[in-house]
Design a protein around this motif. Structure first.
Motif, PDB file in Angstrom:
ATOM      1  N   HIS A 155       0.837  -1.200   0.000  1.00  0.00           N
ATOM      2  CA  HIS A 155       0.000   0.000   0.000  1.00  0.00           C
ATOM      3  C   HIS A 155       0.874   1.253   0.000  1.00  0.00           C
ATOM      4  CE1 HIS A 155      -3.922   1.965   0.821  1.00  0.00           C
ATOM      5  NE2 HIS A 155      -3.169   2.856   1.440  1.00  0.00           N
ATOM      6  N   ALA A 156       1.900   1.273   0.846  1.00  0.00           N
ATOM      7  CA  ALA A 156       2.800   2.423   0.901  1.00  0.00           C
ATOM      8  C   ALA A 156       3.580   2.587  -0.398  1.00  0.00           C
ATOM      9  CB  ALA A 156       3.759   2.263   2.081  1.00  0.00           C
ATOM     10  N   GLN A 157       3.996   1.475  -0.997  1.00  0.00           N
ATOM     11  CA  GLN A 157       4.729   1.557  -2.256  1.00  0.00           C
ATOM     12  C   GLN A 157       3.848   2.082  -3.386  1.00  0.00           C
ATOM     13  OE1 GLN A 157       6.850  -2.007  -3.305  1.00  0.00           O
ATOM     14  NE2 GLN A 157       7.871  -2.168  -1.335  1.00  0.00           N
ATOM     15  N   ARG A 158       2.585   1.682  -3.405  1.00  0.00           N
ATOM     16  CA  ARG A 158       1.671   2.194  -4.435  1.00  0.00           C
ATOM     17  C   ARG A 158       1.483   3.699  -4.287  1.00  0.00           C
ATOM     18  NH1 ARG A 158      -1.495  -2.713  -2.846  1.00  0.00           N
ATOM     19  NH2 ARG A 158      -0.836  -4.335  -4.316  1.00  0.00           N
ATOM     20  N   ASN A 159       1.381   4.170  -3.048  1.00  0.00           N
ATOM     21  CA  ASN A 159       1.273   5.605  -2.833  1.00  0.00           C
ATOM     22  C   ASN A 159       2.521   6.331  -3.321  1.00  0.00           C
ATOM     23  OD1 ASN A 159      -1.315   6.129  -1.769  1.00  0.00           O
ATOM     24  ND2 ASN A 159      -0.710   5.364   0.239  1.00  0.00           N
ATOM     25  N   ALA A 160       3.701   5.719  -3.107  1.00  0.00           N
ATOM     26  CA  ALA A 160       4.937   6.319  -3.594  1.00  0.00           C
ATOM     27  C   ALA A 160       4.936   6.391  -5.123  1.00  0.00           C
ATOM     28  CB  ALA A 160       6.145   5.509  -3.105  1.00  0.00           C
ATOM     29  N   ALA A 161       4.432   5.348  -5.774  1.00  0.00           N
ATOM     30  CA  ALA A 161       4.365   5.347  -7.234  1.00  0.00           C
ATOM     31  C   ALA A 161       3.406   6.415  -7.744  1.00  0.00           C
ATOM     32  CB  ALA A 161       3.940   3.968  -7.737  1.00  0.00           C
ATOM     33  N   LEU A 162       2.234   6.551  -7.093  1.00  0.00           N
ATOM     34  CA  LEU A 162       1.268   7.556  -7.522  1.00  0.00           C
ATOM     35  C   LEU A 162       1.804   8.961  -7.300  1.00  0.00           C
ATOM     36  CD1 LEU A 162      -2.139   6.049  -6.324  1.00  0.00           C
ATOM     37  CD2 LEU A 162      -1.075   5.950  -8.580  1.00  0.00           C
ATOM     38  N   ALA A 163       2.573   9.166  -6.228  1.00  0.00           N
ATOM     39  CA  ALA A 163       3.196  10.472  -5.998  1.00  0.00           C
ATOM     40  C   ALA A 163       4.176  10.790  -7.120  1.00  0.00           C
ATOM     41  CB  ALA A 163       3.904  10.478  -4.642  1.00  0.00           C
ATOM     42  N   HIS A 164       4.918   9.784  -7.585  1.00  0.00           N
ATOM     43  CA  HIS A 164       5.848   9.971  -8.697  1.00  0.00           C
ATOM     44  C   HIS A 164       5.101  10.312  -9.989  1.00  0.00           C
ATOM     45  CE1 HIS A 164       9.390   9.167 -11.234  1.00  0.00           C
ATOM     46  NE2 HIS A 164       8.534   8.567 -12.038  1.00  0.00           N
ATOM     47  N   VAL A 165       4.032   9.587 -10.264  1.00  0.00           N
ATOM     48  CA  VAL A 165       3.239   9.844 -11.470  1.00  0.00           C
ATOM     49  C   VAL A 165       2.650  11.253 -11.436  1.00  0.00           C
ATOM     50  CG1 VAL A 165       1.133   9.178 -12.697  1.00  0.00           C
ATOM     51  CG2 VAL A 165       2.717   7.421 -11.893  1.00  0.00           C
ATOM     52  N   GLU A 166       2.145  11.646 -10.270  1.00  0.00           N
ATOM     53  CA  GLU A 166       1.562  12.990 -10.146  1.00  0.00           C
ATOM     54  C   GLU A 166       2.632  14.067 -10.298  1.00  0.00           C
ATOM     55  OE1 GLU A 166      -1.085  15.637  -6.968  1.00  0.00           O
ATOM     56  OE2 GLU A 166      -0.437  13.607  -6.454  1.00  0.00           O
ATOM     57  N   LYS A 167       3.766  13.875  -9.681  1.00  0.00           N
ATOM     58  CA  LYS A 167       4.837  14.874  -9.727  1.00  0.00           C
ATOM     59  C   LYS A 167       5.319  15.108 -11.147  1.00  0.00           C
ATOM     60  CE  LYS A 167       9.540  15.764  -8.093  1.00  0.00           C
ATOM     61  NZ  LYS A 167      10.656  15.280  -7.228  1.00  0.00           N
ATOM     62  N   HIS A 168       5.468  14.027 -11.915  1.00  0.00           N
ATOM     63  CA  HIS A 168       6.006  14.134 -13.271  1.00  0.00           C
ATOM     64  C   HIS A 168       4.917  14.227 -14.338  1.00  0.00           C
ATOM     65  CE1 HIS A 168      10.198  13.506 -12.084  1.00  0.00           C
ATOM     66  NE2 HIS A 168       9.748  12.592 -11.233  1.00  0.00           N
ATOM     67  N   ARG A 169       3.634  14.295 -13.907  1.00  0.00           N
ATOM     68  CA  ARG A 169       2.516  14.443 -14.839  1.00  0.00           C
ATOM     69  C   ARG A 169       2.568  13.387 -15.944  1.00  0.00           C
ATOM     70  NH1 ARG A 169       1.264  17.397 -11.112  1.00  0.00           N
ATOM     71  NH2 ARG A 169       0.266  19.447 -11.303  1.00  0.00           N
ATOM     72  N   LEU A 170       2.701  12.136 -15.522  1.00  0.00           N
ATOM     73  CA  LEU A 170       2.679  11.035 -16.476  1.00  0.00           C
ATOM     74  C   LEU A 170       1.224  10.773 -16.862  1.00  0.00           C
ATOM     75  CD1 LEU A 170       5.210   8.471 -14.953  1.00  0.00           C
ATOM     76  CD2 LEU A 170       5.551   9.950 -16.911  1.00  0.00           C
ATOM     77  N   ALA A 171       0.826  11.276 -18.007  1.00  0.00           N
ATOM     78  CA  ALA A 171      -0.574  11.187 -18.420  1.00  0.00           C
ATOM     79  C   ALA A 171      -0.798   9.934 -19.244  1.00  0.00           C
ATOM     80  CB  ALA A 171      -0.956  12.425 -19.235  1.00  0.00           C
ATOM     81  N   GLY A 172      -1.679   9.072 -18.765  1.00  0.00           N
ATOM     82  CA  GLY A 172      -1.981   7.840 -19.479  1.00  0.00           C
ATOM     83  C   GLY A 172      -2.935   6.991 -18.671  1.00  0.00           C
ATOM     84  N   VAL A 173      -3.014   5.711 -19.014  1.00  0.00           N
ATOM     85  CA  VAL A 173      -3.845   4.756 -18.287  1.00  0.00           C
ATOM     86  C   VAL A 173      -2.946   3.984 -17.331  1.00  0.00           C
ATOM     87  CG1 VAL A 173      -5.364   2.750 -18.478  1.00  0.00           C
ATOM     88  CG2 VAL A 173      -5.465   4.560 -20.206  1.00  0.00           C
ATOM     89  N   LEU A 174      -3.275   4.015 -16.049  1.00  0.00           N
ATOM     90  CA  LEU A 174      -2.416   3.425 -15.025  1.00  0.00           C
ATOM     91  C   LEU A 174      -3.037   2.137 -14.487  1.00  0.00           C
ATOM     92  CD1 LEU A 174      -0.482   5.330 -12.289  1.00  0.00           C
ATOM     93  CD2 LEU A 174      -1.678   3.217 -11.710  1.00  0.00           C
ATOM     94  N   HIS A 175      -2.199   1.110 -14.382  1.00  0.00           N
ATOM     95  CA  HIS A 175      -2.630  -0.195 -13.856  1.00  0.00           C
ATOM     96  C   HIS A 175      -1.563  -0.728 -12.916  1.00  0.00           C
ATOM     97  CE1 HIS A 175      -3.888  -4.298 -13.447  1.00  0.00           C
ATOM     98  NE2 HIS A 175      -2.885  -4.758 -14.161  1.00  0.00           N
ATOM     99  N   PHE A 176      -1.999  -1.324 -11.807  1.00  0.00           N
ATOM    100  CA  PHE A 176      -1.092  -1.956 -10.858  1.00  0.00           C
ATOM    101  C   PHE A 176      -0.945  -3.434 -11.228  1.00  0.00           C
ATOM    102  CE2 PHE A 176      -2.970   1.603  -8.545  1.00  0.00           C
ATOM    103  CZ  PHE A 176      -1.836   2.239  -8.076  1.00  0.00           C
ATOM    104  N   ALA A 177       0.243  -3.811 -11.671  1.00  0.00           N
ATOM    105  CA  ALA A 177       0.500  -5.180 -12.130  1.00  0.00           C
ATOM    106  C   ALA A 177       1.409  -5.894 -11.142  1.00  0.00           C
ATOM    107  CB  ALA A 177       1.140  -5.168 -13.518  1.00  0.00           C
ATOM    108  N   ASP A 178       0.914  -6.962 -10.555  1.00  0.00           N
ATOM    109  CA  ASP A 178       1.728  -7.766  -9.644  1.00  0.00           C
ATOM    110  C   ASP A 178       2.770  -8.530 -10.443  1.00  0.00           C
ATOM    111  OD1 ASP A 178       2.563 -10.031  -7.875  1.00  0.00           O
ATOM    112  OD2 ASP A 178       1.045  -9.165  -6.553  1.00  0.00           O
ATOM    113  N   ALA A 179       3.995  -8.581  -9.905  1.00  0.00           N
ATOM    114  CA  ALA A 179       5.068  -9.286 -10.604  1.00  0.00           C
ATOM    115  C   ALA A 179       4.761 -10.769 -10.756  1.00  0.00           C
ATOM    116  CB  ALA A 179       6.398  -9.103  -9.860  1.00  0.00           C
TER     117      ALA A 179
END
Length: 318
Positions: A155-179
């Motif tokens: 959960h914390a790692q996903r929040n870190a990823a979303l913060a990165h996406v928001e900061k860099h304005r990565l515009a697209g379709v986002l999906h969480f894929a388990d390894a």
């Protein structure tokens, strides 16, 4: 995968396992992923590593002539993968990441793979990612607390990823894929068509409990009309319709995707400007929005009739 064919929840939809892409087809597709004209904007934040096959850089993607016929440029796919700490998880990590990388090499560009993991494990994973041929962003995650469960860490790692996406304005379709997940490659073409939010059935196979469960939306065409859960061990099915004023209690992160601009432009999607706690818990906010805005929620595929995502749950080892 053929095990799921012929089973159906008690709804107007009938679904089946999709035919997986042949693994041997990855050679030509991976060349497309590497040879596409991709421009990376430099400027990686501290604690982050990124690039295409080891090249440094950032967020904005230009794929030149890579367009869908009659629809213009293809949307960027942002695939977020979290990792787990622990000696046993580290032993499996390389194999799982390489397997997912081979899947992503089959996906038509543009694709950005965001991999989040504890900072102590970053050097070994960075070496793996550089050799995948997939454009990636590597986030070395330094937690502010010790996690008591794997779910809390993810959960914390996903929040870190979303913060990165928001900061860099990565515009697209986002999906969480388990390894450890298994995907039909046609799935990624399906979610690329999402305008706002999308959801689909997910099969979860538990090795420890020897259990198979399928959960997801009930659909009429692409409209979500309810939710179901089917346990293949005892044959029971639970279903809930989307009556006015009701919503599903939860939705697993592997079972939805969304337009990433909701993170920095909520008004575009009919959300208020003031969003309490979103900076602290973005993933919780997104899950709530997906379930609340049913009018914008698209069932995938059009009648939710195929299982295109399989999750494998192995007993945790230390």
């Amino acid at each position: 995968m053929g095990f799921f064919t012929g089973f159906a929840p008690s709804s107007s939809s009938s679904w089946k396992a999709a035919t997986p892409h042949r693994a041997g087809d990855h050679l030509a597709a991976s060349r497309v992923a590497v040879d596409a004209r991709v421009n990376l904007v430099p400027g990686t934040a501290a604690g982050e590593v990124g690039g295409l096959a080891g090249a440094g850089g950032g967020a904005t993607v230009d794929v030149g002539d890579e367009e869908e016929e009659g629809t213009g440029p293809r949307r960027l796919l942002i695939v977020v993968t979290t990792t787990r700490s622990g000696a046993g998880e580290r032993r499996r990590r390389r194999a799982e990441l390489l397997r997912l990388a081979h899947t992503l090499r089959l996906v038509r560009p543009p694709v950005v793979w965001v991999v989040v993991e504890p900072v102590a494990d970053a050097p070994a994973t960075a070496e793996v990612l550089r050799g995948t041929g997939v454009m990636y962003r590597h986030i070395a995650f330094k937690p502010e607390e010790n996690f008591t469960t794997a779910a809390a860490e993810a959960h914390a790692q996903r929040n870190a990823a979303l913060a990165h996406v928001e900061k860099h304005r990565l515009a697209g379709v986002l999906h969480f894929a388990d390894a450890a997940g298994v995907y039909d490659t046609g799935f990624f073409d399906q979610i690329r068509q999402i305008e706002a939010f999308g959801t689909w059935p997910v099969a979860t196979m538990s090795a420890g409990e020897k259990k198979v469960v399928v959960e997801g939306p009930l659909c009429s065409a692409s409209k979500v009309t309810g939710w179901f859960s089917r346990d293949f061990n005892d044959g029971t099915t639970r279903a809930m319709t989307c009556a006015a004023g009701t919503r599903a209690h939860t939705i697993d992160v592997s079972g939805f995707a969304f337009n990433s601009s909701i993170l920095w432009d909520p008004e575009r999607w009919g959300r208020p400007t003031s969003l309490p706690d979103t900076s602290q818990d973005s993933i919780k906010f997104v899950q709530e929005v997906v379930l609340e805005d049913r009018a914008k929620l698209k069932g995938i595929p059009s009648d939710c009739s195929q299982i295109m995502v399989w999750q494998y749950s192995a007993p945790s080892s230390q």
